[in-house]
Design an enzyme around this catalytic site. Structure first.
Site, mmCIF file in Angstrom:
data_model
loop_
_atom_site.group_PDB
_atom_site.id
_atom_site.type_symbol
_atom_site.label_atom_id
_atom_site.label_comp_id
_atom_site.label_asym_id
_atom_site.label_seq_id
_atom_site.Cartn_x
_atom_site.Cartn_y
_atom_site.Cartn_z
ATOM 1 N N HIS A 1 0.697 -1.656 0.085
ATOM 2 C CA HIS A 1 0.137 -0.371 0.023
ATOM 3 C C HIS A 1 0.694 1.248 0.189
ATOM 4 O O HIS A 1 0.520 2.514 0.114
ATOM 5 C CB HIS A 1 -1.045 0.152 1.653
ATOM 6 C CG HIS A 1 -1.801 -0.999 0.945
ATOM 7 N ND1 HIS A 1 -2.360 -1.535 1.877
ATOM 8 C CD2 HIS A 1 -2.039 -1.631 0.049
ATOM 9 C CE1 HIS A 1 -3.617 -2.404 1.955
ATOM 10 N NE2 HIS A 1 -3.525 -3.077 0.568
ATOM 11 N N SER B 1 -6.876 -7.174 9.811
ATOM 12 C CA SER B 1 -7.975 -8.076 9.757
ATOM 13 C C SER B 1 -8.439 -8.362 7.995
ATOM 14 O O SER B 1 -9.123 -9.731 8.435
ATOM 15 C CB SER B 1 -9.051 -7.008 9.387
ATOM 16 O OG SER B 1 -8.665 -5.989 8.375
HETATM 17 P P1 OAD Z 1 -7.365 -3.081 9.692
HETATM 18 O O1 OAD Z 1 -7.434 -1.783 11.025
HETATM 19 O O2 OAD Z 1 -8.465 -3.541 9.276
HETATM 20 O O3 OAD Z 1 -6.922 -4.400 11.309
HETATM 21 C C1 OAD Z 1 -6.159 -4.491 12.790
HETATM 22 C C2 OAD Z 1 -6.274 -5.819 12.812
HETATM 23 O O4 OAD Z 1 -4.529 -5.938 13.832
HETATM 24 C C3 OAD Z 1 -7.152 -6.760 13.755
HETATM 25 O O5 OAD Z 1 -7.500 -7.553 13.424
HETATM 26 C C4 OAD Z 1 -6.652 -6.139 15.148
HETATM 27 O O6 OAD Z 1 -8.010 -7.617 15.901
HETATM 28 C C5 OAD Z 1 -5.898 -6.572 15.287
HETATM 29 N N1 OAD Z 1 -4.596 -6.538 15.663
HETATM 30 C C6 OAD Z 1 -5.016 -4.819 17.150
HETATM 31 N N2 OAD Z 1 -4.271 -5.111 17.878
HETATM 32 C C7 OAD Z 1 -3.169 -5.425 17.400
HETATM 33 C C8 OAD Z 1 -1.714 -6.723 17.976
HETATM 34 N N3 OAD Z 1 -1.330 -6.113 19.139
HETATM 35 N N4 OAD Z 1 -0.827 -7.630 17.599
HETATM 36 C C9 OAD Z 1 -1.358 -7.924 16.390
HETATM 37 N N5 OAD Z 1 -3.309 -8.024 16.735
HETATM 38 C C10 OAD Z 1 -3.553 -6.614 16.567
HETATM 39 O O7 OAD Z 1 -6.029 -2.523 10.064
HETATM 40 P P2 OAD Z 1 -5.491 -4.124 8.407
HETATM 41 O O8 OAD Z 1 -5.841 -4.919 8.157
HETATM 42 O O9 OAD Z 1 -3.717 -3.485 8.150
HETATM 43 O O10 OAD Z 1 -4.481 0.767 3.465
HETATM 44 O O11 OAD Z 1 -5.742 -2.719 7.376
HETATM 45 C C11 OAD Z 1 -5.503 -3.671 5.813
HETATM 46 C C12 OAD Z 1 -5.829 -1.827 5.149
HETATM 47 O O12 OAD Z 1 -7.065 -1.262 5.721
HETATM 48 C C13 OAD Z 1 -4.604 -0.626 5.381
HETATM 49 O O13 OAD Z 1 -3.536 -0.401 4.384
HETATM 50 C C14 OAD Z 1 -5.347 0.450 5.273
HETATM 51 C C15 OAD Z 1 -7.291 0.489 5.603
HETATM 52 O O14 OAD Z 1 -7.663 1.058 4.650
HETATM 53 C C16 OAD Z 1 -4.367 1.226 3.070
HETATM 54 O O15 OAD Z 1 -4.200 2.465 3.417
HETATM 55 C C17 OAD Z 1 -4.894 1.151 1.147
#
Ligand code: OAD
Length: 250
Positions: free
Chosen positions: A119, A195
């Site tokens: 990204h 997520s």
């Molecule tokens: P999300 O905010 O959607 O998900 C974060 C995940 O991290 C969740 O499943 C939480 O349960 C988990 N989590 C939280 N704290 C944690 C910890 N201490 N250890 C391990 N896991 C933990 O973030 P992403 O999946 O990265 O896109 O989101 C994907 C994309 O959506 C991002 O790259 C961004 C956003 O829109 C762009 O910027 C294009």
């Protein structure tokens, strides 16, 4: 603990590993995730107003100010033991690719050699008109909610934009291709702190599973990737990953 031992055994025997990370790995460094209840950025901000090409066209100062604020937050925090454990996996596995959805630089600062940024990066601004890379600027102090005028491109005077992928934009093709290639060829894919809701990135663990890799997931919450995870380690990255690495390699 039984699951950590099982995961460590699989990891230690793997010849090719892919580490796939999302915002959760940086959470314990103090970088907010996107979708966690209460603390997630998309809980407090409207992505349509900040993370689309149209948003930048409509209100460049709002969008540039918001990304510069995020860059400042990230510059002020440090990699956590989760990022460091990923760098250890990279050092110990015969071959390891780190594929991240994160736009921060915490993998690099923890010692990962060349993470594939699906990204983009907050640290690679470019011209919105001619697409040439632009230097990072100092200038006015960014703060949450502060608008900032984007700098102008030194080649064509177009507005400089953050080097991240916005909703509705394609992922950088060579990066996506390299990530998919690694996913098809790995024995183990470790998915951490995502997520699994944003495509095409969320295909990466699914591709790995489809091509026969064992998927190990580290996340305190259930996700749609539970469906492909052979081993689920429920917990926070900064705790689970160091335990996994110690169990795998001592
Ligand atoms: P999300 O905010 O959607 O998900 C974060 C995940 O991290 C969740 O499943 C939480 O349960 C988990 N989590 C939280 N704290 C944690 C910890 N201490 N250890 C391990 N896991 C933990 O973030 P992403 O999946 O990265 O896109 O989101 C994907 C994309 O959506 C991002 O790259 C961004 C956003 O829109 C762009 O910027 C294009």
């Amino acid at each position: 603990m039984v699951d950590v031992r099982e995961a460590a055994k699989v990891l230690a025997q793997a010849r090719r590993v892919v580490v796939f990370t999302g915002a959760g790995i940086s959470a314990e460094s103090g970088v907010p995730t996107f979708r966690d209840a209460l603390t997630g950025l998309w809980e407090r901000y409207d992505p349509q107003a900040l993370a689309t090409p149209q948003a930048f066209e409509d209100d460049p100062d709002l969008v540039w100010g918001w990304y510069e604020w995020r860059r400042t937050v990230i510059s002020g925090v440090r990699p956590n033991p989760g990022h460091e454990a990923v760098a250890t996996v990279e050092a110990r596995a015969p071959r390891c690719a780190v594929v991240t959805q994160n736009v921060d630089d915490l993998h690099e600062r923890a010692g990962s050699a060349a993470p594939l940024h699906l990204h983009g990066s907050l640290f690679a601004p470019r011209c919105a008109s001619c697409a040439r890379p632009a230097p990072l600027t100092g200038g006015a102090e960014p703060a949450e909610g502060r608008r900032l005028a984007p700098p102008r491109c030194e080649h064509c005077s177009g507005p400089v934009r953050p080097g991240v992928v916005w909703f509705g934009e394609a992922l950088p093709e060579p990066v996506l291709e390299a990530a998919v290639q690694e996913a098809t060829e790995c024995d183990v894919l470790l998915t951490i702190g995502t997520s699994g809701l944003v495509y095409p990135a969320a295909e990466i663990p699914k591709v790995a599973a489809m091509f026969g890799a064992t998927v190990i997931q580290v996340n305190p919450q259930p996700t749609p990737l539970d469906a492909v995870a052979g081993i689920n380690l429920h917990g926070a990255a900064a705790t689970v990953l160091p335990a996994l690495v110690t169990a795998a390699w001592g």
